[in-house]
Design an enzyme around this catalytic site. Structure first.
Site, mmCIF file in Angstrom:
data_model
loop_
_atom_site.group_PDB
_atom_site.id
_atom_site.type_symbol
_atom_site.label_atom_id
_atom_site.label_comp_id
_atom_site.label_asym_id
_atom_site.label_seq_id
_atom_site.Cartn_x
_atom_site.Cartn_y
_atom_site.Cartn_z
ATOM 1 N N MET A 164 31.700 -22.502 2.089
ATOM 2 C CA MET A 164 32.775 -23.496 2.181
ATOM 3 C C MET A 164 33.606 -23.211 3.433
ATOM 4 O O MET A 164 34.747 -23.672 3.549
ATOM 5 C CB MET A 164 33.648 -23.460 0.921
ATOM 6 N N GLY A 165 33.056 -22.450 4.381
ATOM 7 C CA GLY A 165 33.799 -22.116 5.594
ATOM 8 C C GLY A 165 34.806 -21.007 5.326
ATOM 9 O O GLY A 165 34.677 -20.272 4.344
ATOM 10 N N LEU A 200 35.069 -18.429 7.199
ATOM 11 C CA LEU A 200 34.050 -17.372 7.209
ATOM 12 C C LEU A 200 34.624 -15.994 7.534
ATOM 13 O O LEU A 200 35.555 -15.852 8.314
ATOM 14 C CB LEU A 200 32.953 -17.721 8.218
ATOM 15 N N GLY A 250 31.683 -11.013 5.068
ATOM 16 C CA GLY A 250 30.808 -11.184 3.900
ATOM 17 C C GLY A 250 29.804 -12.312 4.149
ATOM 18 O O GLY A 250 28.596 -12.152 3.925
ATOM 19 N N HIS A 251 30.296 -13.454 4.636
ATOM 20 C CA HIS A 251 29.384 -14.574 4.932
ATOM 21 C C HIS A 251 28.413 -14.193 6.049
ATOM 22 O O HIS A 251 27.227 -14.522 5.996
ATOM 23 C CB HIS A 251 30.173 -15.791 5.429
ATOM 24 N N GLY A 288 26.188 -14.595 -1.891
ATOM 25 C CA GLY A 288 26.754 -13.248 -1.978
ATOM 26 C C GLY A 288 26.935 -12.789 -3.421
ATOM 27 O O GLY A 288 27.212 -13.592 -4.312
ATOM 28 N N GLU A 289 26.809 -11.482 -3.618
ATOM 29 C CA GLU A 289 27.005 -10.913 -4.959
ATOM 30 C C GLU A 289 28.482 -10.810 -5.337
ATOM 31 O O GLU A 289 28.806 -10.463 -6.450
ATOM 32 C CB GLU A 289 26.354 -9.522 -5.046
ATOM 33 N N LYS A 290 29.371 -11.103 -4.404
ATOM 34 C CA LYS A 290 30.797 -11.135 -4.792
ATOM 35 C C LYS A 290 30.974 -12.176 -5.895
ATOM 36 O O LYS A 290 31.680 -11.947 -6.862
ATOM 37 C CB LYS A 290 31.643 -11.467 -3.583
ATOM 38 N N SER A 311 37.063 -12.103 0.920
ATOM 39 C CA SER A 311 37.096 -13.447 0.345
ATOM 40 C C SER A 311 37.892 -14.345 1.285
ATOM 41 O O SER A 311 38.870 -13.892 1.897
ATOM 42 C CB SER A 311 37.799 -13.401 -1.011
HETATM 43 O O1 PAF Z 1 30.472 -19.609 -2.841
HETATM 44 C C1 PAF Z 1 30.829 -20.648 -2.252
HETATM 45 O O2 PAF Z 1 31.345 -20.621 -1.134
HETATM 46 C C2 PAF Z 1 30.645 -21.989 -2.945
HETATM 47 O O3 PAF Z 1 30.851 -21.889 -4.312
HETATM 48 C C3 PAF Z 1 29.283 -22.644 -2.634
HETATM 49 C C4 PAF Z 1 28.139 -21.820 -3.160
HETATM 50 C C5 PAF Z 1 29.125 -22.828 -1.130
HETATM 51 C C6 PAF Z 1 29.202 -24.022 -3.295
HETATM 52 O O4 PAF Z 1 30.204 -24.870 -2.839
#
Ligand code: PAF
Length: 300
Positions: free
Chosen positions: A45-46, A48, A51-52, A162-164, A200
């Site tokens: 969901m951006g 970032l 973690g991403h 991610g496992e978070k 997060s």
């Molecule tokens: O983990 C997230 O960022 C969101 O829940 C996801 C998986 C992109 C779905 O909108």
């Protein structure tokens, strides 16, 4: 190959090619497939952070081309949640993904994801109940629905989460299995700040004093894991950890020991060989933090 369909990164620019329609996404995916490339998707969901970006690295290990989707999905937020304030910084996201070697950003228009009169939702069942499913009853239906759409749109060989968001990972694995969606779901390790706080996008909401306290959630999990691994009472250690957090100003939603595969609550009858995991969600002011930690079963 039609050169219009092949995105080239200009070394002088710091941002990545971005597309916003399903049609253009499918054209690019087909062009890559025609070249024999495998394709990974990292849904986000951006907002970032490392973690991403570690998920982008993981995706790259599995596939030739990495697509990162950025879509703040309205259906996974309740009306009183932070949909409107969720961090949105396309430029920084794009720069970070460029530096990390992603190939394409898919940032769909809202209308591409949700037609005006759309009505379809996906409910995954038991695995989505309990933990975040109890306190955010709308959440997993929204996540499953949007992820299913993204998978239909991008048809990736591999999709990385991610496992978070451990329960989310299991919900998606279950959905993909049950609907025979042809993608392999891979979980990436939870990444922490130096002081232990799970990374997060929502951490930016924390005030300075809250940010100082936030790692106590991880410490509480570590404390319970330590006690469980030594074979002592789970109930007592969870009770103590919860009250420590409450004394520090957290509002604890849950702190629970569960089977890592089924998410069933763990009690004295749990099979000794079950893989266990401790899960927590707690708020500091308006910020909801979640975290989880594996329990090693060496000493149990
Ligand atoms: O983990 C997230 O960022 C969101 O829940 C996801 C998986 C992109 C779905 O909108």
């Amino acid at each position: 190959m039609n050169s219009k369909l092949s995105f080239r990164i200009d070394p002088m620019t710091k941002t990545l090619p971005k597309i916003d329609t399903v049609l253009k996404l499918r054209q690019q995916v087909s062009a890559w497939r025609a070249q024999g490339y495998t394709i990974a998707l990292v849904p986000t969901m951006g907002g970032l952070h490392e973690g991403h970006l570690s998920l982008v690295d993981l995706a790259r290990q599995h596939c030739d081309r990495v697509i990162v989707s950025i879509f703040v999905n309205p259906t996974q937020f309740a009306p009183d949640e932070d949909f409107s304030t969720y961090p949105r910084d396309s430029k920084t996201d794009s720069e970070l993904l460029h530096q990390r070697g992603a190939d394409l950003i898919y940032q769909p228009l809202s209308s591409e994801m949700y037609a005006e009169n759309e009505t379809t939702r996906i409910t995954v069942g038991k695995i989505a109940q309990g933990l975040c499913g109890t306190s955010r009853p709308h959440f997993f239906e929204g996540v499953a629905t949007v992820v299913c759409k993204l998978l239909c749109q991008a048809s990736p060989d591999v999709t990385v989460f991610g496992e978070k968001d451990y329960q989310q990972l299991l919900v998606i694995q279950t959905m993909v299995r049950d609907l025979s969606i042809p993608t392999k779901i891979i979980g990436g390790k939870l990444i922490r700040e130096a002081d232990g706080l799970a990374m997060s996008s929502r951490n930016v909401y924390l005030t300075k004093p809250q940010r100082t306290k936030a790692p106590l959630l991880y410490k509480a999990l570590q404390q319970v894991v330590d006690i469980v691994e030594k074979g002592h009472s789970v109930t007592q250690s969870i009770k103590a950890a919860k009250s420590q957090l409450t004394n520090q100003g957290f509002v604890v939603d849950y702190l629970e020991l569960r089977d890592a595969d089924t998410l069933e609550l763990v009690d004295k009858d749990t099979k000794p060989d079950a893989r266990l995991r401790i899960f927590a969600a707690a708020s500091l002011g308006k910020t909801r933090l979640i975290d989880n930690l594996a329990v090693s079963n060496l000493e149990r």
